[in-house]
Design an enzyme around this catalytic site. Structure first.
Site, PDB file in Angstrom:
ATOM      1  N   ALA A 101       0.800  -1.232   0.000  1.00 57.62           N
ATOM      2  CA  ALA A 101       0.000   0.000   0.000  1.00 57.62           C
ATOM      3  C   ALA A 101       0.832   1.281   0.000  1.00 57.62           C
ATOM      4  O   ALA A 101       0.295   2.360  -0.218  1.00 57.62           O
ATOM      5  CB  ALA A 101      -0.916   0.005   1.226  1.00 57.62           C
ATOM      6  N   TYR A 111       8.302 -14.347 -13.812  1.00 56.97           N
ATOM      7  CA  TYR A 111       7.325 -13.302 -13.469  1.00 56.97           C
ATOM      8  C   TYR A 111       5.967 -13.643 -14.104  1.00 56.97           C
ATOM      9  O   TYR A 111       4.936 -13.671 -13.426  1.00 56.97           O
ATOM     10  CB  TYR A 111       7.811 -11.922 -13.945  1.00 56.97           C
ATOM     11  CG  TYR A 111       6.743 -10.867 -13.754  1.00 56.97           C
ATOM     12  CD1 TYR A 111       6.336 -10.506 -12.475  1.00 56.97           C
ATOM     13  CD2 TYR A 111       6.109 -10.274 -14.855  1.00 56.97           C
ATOM     14  CE1 TYR A 111       5.322  -9.570 -12.286  1.00 56.97           C
ATOM     15  CE2 TYR A 111       5.104  -9.340 -14.668  1.00 56.97           C
ATOM     16  CZ  TYR A 111       4.719  -8.989 -13.386  1.00 56.97           C
ATOM     17  OH  TYR A 111       3.706  -8.076 -13.201  1.00 56.97           O
TER      18      TYR A 111
HETATM   19  C1  8X3 Z   1       3.181  -5.604 -15.756  1.00 56.44           C
HETATM   20  C2  8X3 Z   1       2.907  -5.635 -17.203  1.00 56.44           C
HETATM   21  O1  8X3 Z   1       3.837  -5.990 -19.534  1.00 56.44           O
HETATM   22  O2  8X3 Z   1       5.411  -5.343 -17.806  1.00 56.44           O
HETATM   23  O3  8X3 Z   1       2.790  -6.752 -15.125  1.00 56.44           O
HETATM   24  O4  8X3 Z   1       4.544  -7.547 -17.840  1.00 56.44           O
HETATM   25  S1  8X3 Z   1       4.240  -6.162 -18.101  1.00 56.44           S
END
Ligand code: 8X3
Length: 253
Positions: free
Chosen positions: A12, A151
């Site tokens: 936050a 990620y």
């Molecule tokens: C963020 C968007 O396109 O950088 O999650 O993966 S991107």
């Protein structure tokens, strides 16, 4: 303003989380603002002393999570909205030139921390027959891109976890939503990912990216819909972005 309920927002202190916190305060929610950085949280609660309860918590430290949540002051215990915003991307290097510790950290925060906190908070929501769980996914969970490896995989996990959570909760009034943004500027996201401010700035050069406020307004809309309406997922991109094409490597000399 009518008090709409209590929302807990992770991450936050900055970026999406800060914008979501301010937006939900404007919407009439009281916010349990969770982050690691105490001084940034203090600034938030200084801005809205009666509406924000700051909690210093590291999403990767799941040992203390349950105690932290269960020892909230009684007037802050009945959480109506959980916004699983805390998360990060580290690196854009391609496999195998990656850092395993970066991978571990993304999985610990984006996956382990998120599922633990959700599990800790959902019991109370079910007891009170009221609640909305919102997670921040990403278009990286749907579309692969070079260097997106773990990620993107964590965000694919989040998307599927949220759909499965909704499925497990069928027959209850709990709402479940995954917000999946694309290119979004004005936050620390790319600075943290690339660890190079100039390279981070270059990501947004020549674009009009989404902003944290766009995300916060979307969440405000989703939360404000009538209680029988569940938005399962929202994929959002700036106008200047489109889903990637399929890559083809040609070995023609
Ligand atoms: C963020 C968007 O396109 O950088 O999650 O993966 S991107």
């Amino acid at each position: 303003m009518t008090h709409k309920g209590i929302a807990l927002v992770t991450g936050a202190s900055a970026g999406f989380g800060k914008a979501i916190t301010y937006q939900l305060v404007q919407d009439g929610y009281k916010i349990i603002a969770v982050a690691r950085r105490k001084e940034k949280l203090e600034q938030l609660s200084h801005d809205f002393p009666d509406q924000i309860y700051p909690v210093v918590m590291d999403m990767t430290d799941t040992r203390n999570m349950e105690t932290t949540i269960h020892t909230l002051p009684p007037e802050w215990q009945e959480i109506d909205v959980l916004v699983n915003n805390a998360g990060l991307a580290l690196g854009v290097d391609r496999i195998p030139n990656i850092s395993l510790s970066n991978w571990d950290q993304m999985i610990k925060t984006n996956v382990i921390g998120l599922i633990h906190l959700t599990q800790i908070i959902i019991g109370g929501m079910l007891d009170r027959k009221k609640g909305h769980i919102i997670s921040l996914g990403s278009i990286a969970g749907t579309y692969p891109y070079p260097g997106g490896n773990v990620y993107g995989a964590t965000k694919a996990f989040v998307a599927q976890f949220m759909l499965n959570l909704k499925t497990d909760l069928i027959g209850t009034p709990i709402r479940v939503t995954n917000i999946e943004p694309g290119l979004c500027g004005g936050t620390e996201f790319s600075d943290i990912r690339l660890k190079d401010h100039e390279k981070a700035q270059a990501v947004y050069e020549g674009t009009t990216p989404l902003t944290a406020d766009d995300i916060a307004k979307t969440i405000s809309w989703v939360v404000g819909l009538p209680a029988h309406v569940n938005i399962n997922r929202i994929e959002m991109m700036p106008v200047c972005q489109a889903p990637a094409g399929v890559a083809v490597f040609k070995s023609i000399k």
